[in-house]
Design a protein around this motif. Structure first.
Motif, PDB file in Angstrom:
ATOM      1  N   LEU A  78      -1.345   2.491   7.631  1.00 56.22           N
ATOM      2  CA  LEU A  78      -1.699   2.026   6.263  1.00 56.22           C
ATOM      3  C   LEU A  78      -1.755   2.806   5.094  1.00 56.22           C
ATOM      4  O   LEU A  78      -1.501   2.746   4.144  1.00 56.22           O
ATOM      5  N   GLU A  79      -2.088   4.066   5.389  1.00 56.38           N
ATOM      6  CA  GLU A  79      -2.379   5.250   4.660  1.00 56.38           C
ATOM      7  C   GLU A  79      -0.913   5.647   4.126  1.00 56.38           C
ATOM      8  O   GLU A  79      -0.715   5.757   2.948  1.00 56.38           O
ATOM      9  N   VAL A  80       0.038   5.857   4.980  1.00 53.82           N
ATOM     10  CA  VAL A  80       1.373   5.935   4.658  1.00 53.82           C
ATOM     11  C   VAL A  80       2.207   4.998   3.764  1.00 53.82           C
ATOM     12  O   VAL A  80       2.437   5.215   2.595  1.00 53.82           O
ATOM     13  N   THR A  81       1.688   3.753   4.205  1.00 48.64           N
ATOM     14  CA  THR A  81       2.218   2.612   3.360  1.00 48.64           C
ATOM     15  C   THR A  81       1.516   2.466   1.989  1.00 48.64           C
ATOM     16  O   THR A  81       2.375   2.228   1.005  1.00 48.64           O
ATOM     17  N   LEU A  82       0.479   2.977   1.726  1.00 50.48           N
ATOM     18  CA  LEU A  82      -0.323   2.819   0.384  1.00 50.48           C
ATOM     19  C   LEU A  82      -0.126   3.928  -0.398  1.00 50.48           C
ATOM     20  O   LEU A  82      -0.445   3.893  -1.741  1.00 50.48           O
ATOM     21  N   GLN A  83       0.562   5.092   0.036  1.00 48.94           N
ATOM     22  CA  GLN A  83       0.943   6.132  -0.688  1.00 48.94           C
ATOM     23  C   GLN A  83       2.024   5.885  -1.801  1.00 48.94           C
ATOM     24  O   GLN A  83       2.019   6.391  -3.013  1.00 48.94           O
ATOM     25  N   LYS A  84       2.967   4.634  -1.804  1.00 48.57           N
ATOM     26  CA  LYS A  84       3.845   4.297  -2.868  1.00 48.57           C
ATOM     27  C   LYS A  84       4.250   2.974  -2.323  1.00 48.57           C
ATOM     28  O   LYS A  84       3.850   2.431  -1.333  1.00 48.57           O
ATOM     29  N   ASN A  85       5.068   2.461  -3.669  1.00 45.64           N
ATOM     30  CA  ASN A  85       5.097   1.135  -3.298  1.00 45.64           C
ATOM     31  C   ASN A  85       6.375   0.893  -2.503  1.00 45.64           C
ATOM     32  O   ASN A  85       7.164   2.034  -2.329  1.00 45.64           O
ATOM     33  N   ARG A  86       6.316  -0.216  -1.769  1.00 44.94           N
ATOM     34  CA  ARG A  86       7.361  -0.398  -0.640  1.00 44.94           C
ATOM     35  C   ARG A  86       8.238  -1.633  -0.874  1.00 44.94           C
ATOM     36  O   ARG A  86       7.719  -2.688  -1.603  1.00 44.94           O
ATOM     37  N   SER A  87       9.280  -1.717  -0.325  1.00 40.65           N
ATOM     38  CA  SER A  87      10.024  -2.874  -0.179  1.00 40.65           C
ATOM     39  C   SER A  87       9.320  -3.978   0.600  1.00 40.65           C
ATOM     40  O   SER A  87       8.772  -3.858   1.381  1.00 40.65           O
ATOM     41  N   ASP A  88       9.755  -5.207   0.436  1.00 41.07           N
ATOM     42  CA  ASP A  88       9.280  -6.309   1.348  1.00 41.07           C
ATOM     43  C   ASP A  88       9.343  -6.019   2.674  1.00 41.07           C
ATOM     44  O   ASP A  88       8.679  -6.421   3.687  1.00 41.07           O
ATOM     45  N   GLU A  89      10.778  -5.499   2.979  1.00 40.38           N
ATOM     46  CA  GLU A  89      11.257  -5.317   4.321  1.00 40.38           C
ATOM     47  C   GLU A  89      10.189  -4.343   4.926  1.00 40.38           C
ATOM     48  O   GLU A  89       9.799  -4.299   6.185  1.00 40.38           O
ATOM     49  N   GLU A  90       9.847  -3.504   4.185  1.00 45.99           N
ATOM     50  CA  GLU A  90       9.380  -2.156   4.772  1.00 45.99           C
ATOM     51  C   GLU A  90       7.624  -2.793   4.940  1.00 45.99           C
ATOM     52  O   GLU A  90       6.993  -2.172   5.991  1.00 45.99           O
ATOM     53  N   TYR A  91       7.213  -3.733   4.206  1.00 47.92           N
ATOM     54  CA  TYR A  91       5.826  -4.006   4.310  1.00 47.92           C
ATOM     55  C   TYR A  91       5.794  -5.025   5.350  1.00 47.92           C
ATOM     56  O   TYR A  91       4.820  -4.820   6.275  1.00 47.92           O
ATOM     57  N   LYS A  92       6.907  -5.740   5.751  1.00 46.25           N
ATOM     58  CA  LYS A  92       7.029  -6.568   6.922  1.00 46.25           C
ATOM     59  C   LYS A  92       7.005  -5.763   8.333  1.00 46.25           C
ATOM     60  O   LYS A  92       6.225  -6.274   9.021  1.00 46.25           O
ATOM     61  N   GLN A  93       7.602  -4.692   8.182  1.00 47.02           N
ATOM     62  CA  GLN A  93       7.673  -3.889   9.452  1.00 47.02           C
ATOM     63  C   GLN A  93       6.406  -3.173   9.573  1.00 47.02           C
ATOM     64  O   GLN A  93       6.019  -3.156  10.813  1.00 47.02           O
ATOM     65  N   VAL A  94       5.734  -2.821   8.669  1.00 44.29           N
ATOM     66  CA  VAL A  94       4.418  -2.209   8.841  1.00 44.29           C
ATOM     67  C   VAL A  94       3.286  -3.434   9.325  1.00 44.29           C
ATOM     68  O   VAL A  94       2.561  -3.067  10.424  1.00 44.29           O
TER      69      VAL A  94
END
Length: 465
Positions: free
Chosen positions: A259-275
């Motif tokens: 979650l910390e890595v994901t929140l560091q910058k905007n991600r694509s929908d596919e990346e959010y889905k993987q997380v």
């Protein structure tokens, strides 16, 4: 009151009772001996007076001569008194020491004397004897009475000695009893001292049991065995908490870092889905771990579960169906031995849900760790026991590993690639033990790995009752 004073008082009381009984017995038998000895003296005096009276005849001169003889021998019998009765119970002769009254027994005593030859009785602390004397010339009853000065003095001296010995004996009993109680209580005080200094941090400190094989030694050994069990329990508890904390922190750390890595910058929908998918898997893992920990905790309280009659065959049928739902590759083959005639022979007394959980864990592990993901289950009935065998072909469990596989969170090196927490077998073992059963494992390359569960049937419980 402390126990050493109780022991001292009890010991002194017992000694006092024994000494008192002995003293009373000695005094009583000595008193009987005095009476018998003095009775012989009275009888001798009565016999002498009877012989003289019969020989001299019943006249004034013979009475005067007999009186003179009695007066001369009065010093041998204190407070002496002599009365002679003829065959009509009439007093025909009397002798009394100074200031002493004659003893005139009633006719019943005289009658008994003629029947029994002599009758002993006492009057005013004086011993008396009615003696029937007969010969060719006369039939008379001689009554002699006197005070046994020496005998009574000896009894008085004996009483004084016995009382003195009694008090000395009580004093000695108190001293010896106190010393004995102190020595007896000493190991108890040592046990109390040792127990007071034992805490949860030093359970390895044992109580000094000593070398004597007595009840106190057994008590100390029992405490030591209890301490060993408590120490083992605390070690298992600490290890369990440590492992549980570690297992729980791993998915939490993974979730947090993702979650910390994901929140560091905007991600694509596919990346959010993987997380989200990865976090979902970690949450499921935590849920399964928490469920397993709760089941482990539940098995630690036997009084909190409901018991009833359970058919193992029905439980195994449900286990077979549910395990095969987990994966298309899993296959469970169930075989039944010859069913016994008595229905109670394949019923067990326990909790159906817990038994289902333990049997399913073993079946799941069998499918998970076998090469072909197949498990063979055999249900047998022998000697009023229900036997369930789980057999699979996978990595061999060594003898060293077989001693640890039932410990919580233990995972062998060969099992590391396969996901799990190491809680299935410990949970199964606890449940089987709660049902008075056993679980064993046999493993080799040739025959594969077999888990054997033995449970007593209701018939076995009925036989013991």
């Amino acid at each position: 009151m402390k126990i050493k004073f109780k022991i001292t008082a009890l010991f002194a009381l017992l000694v006092t009772i024994i000494l008192l009984v002995l003293s009373i017995s000695v005094h009583y038998f000595t008193s009987l001996q005095r009476i018998e000895a003095f009775k012989k003296r009275l009888k001798g005096r009565a016999n002498n007076d009877g012989q003289l009276f019969s020989y001299l005849g019943d006249n004034d001169s013979s009475r005067a001569f007999l009186y003179h003889i009695d007066s001369a021998s009065a010093f041998t019998l204190n407070q002496k008194s002599v009365v002679i009765f003829d065959y009509l119970d009439r007093p025909v002769y009397r002798f009394n020491a100074a200031d002493i009254d004659s003893i005139l027994p009633d006719k019943e005593i005289l009658k008994q004397a003629r029947v029994k030859h002599d009758v002993y009785f006492a009057v005013n602390k004086r011993d008396a004897l009615a003696f029937h004397y007969t010969d060719n010339r006369s039939r008379i009853v001689v009554v002699v009475a006197a005070y046994d000065v020496d005998g009574w003095q000896r009894l008085k001296d004996l009483r004084d000695i016995l009382l003195t010995c009694l008090f000395i004996g009580i004093a000695i009993a108190l001293v010896v009893g106190y010393a004995f109680s102190v020595q007896l209580v000493k190991p108890i005080k040592q046990i109390i001292y040792d127990v007071k200094h034992i805490t949860s941090q030093n359970l390895s400190h044992h109580i000094q049991a000593g070398s004597t094989q007595d009840e106190l030694n057994q008590l100390a050994n029992t405490f030591n065995e209890l301490l060993d069990r408590l120490q083992e329990y605390f070690l298992v508890q600490r290890r369990f908490i440590s492992n549980a904390s570690h297992e729980l922190s791993t998915p939490l750390t993974s979730i947090l870092s993702q979650l910390e890595v994901t929140l560091q910058k905007n991600r694509s929908d596919e990346e959010y889905k993987q997380v989200i998918t990865s976090v979902h898997e970690d949450v499921q893992q935590m849920q399964q771990l928490t469920k397993s920990l709760l089941e482990i905790a539940k098995t630690g309280t036997e009084g909190g579960i409901e018991l009833s009659e359970v058919r193992i065959d029905e439980v195994l049928l449900k286990v077979t169906a549910d395990v095969q739902k987990n994966s298309e590759a899993y296959k469970v083959m169930l075989e039944f031995g010859d069913f016994p005639d008595d229905e109670k022979a394949f019923l067990v007394f326990g909790n159906g849900d817990l038994l289902y959980s333990s049997l399913r864990n073993i079946a799941d592990n069998g499918c998970k760790f076998s090469y072909d993901h197949h498990v063979m289950i055999n249900l047998l009935f022998e000697n009023d026991n229900v036997i369930v065998e789980f057999k699979n072909y996978g990595n061999t469990i060594t003898e060293a590993e077989s001693e640890h596989i039932f410990q919580p969170f233990y995972r062998s090196a060969t099992a590391s690639p396969i996901r799990g927490f190491g809680l299935g077998l410990p949970l199964a073992q606890r449940i089987i033990n709660m049902h008075k059963g056993t679980i064993k494992v046999h493993s080799s390359k040739e025959t594969g790995t077999t888990f054997i569960i033995t449970l007593p049937s209701i018939k076995a419980f009925a036989a013991k009752a």
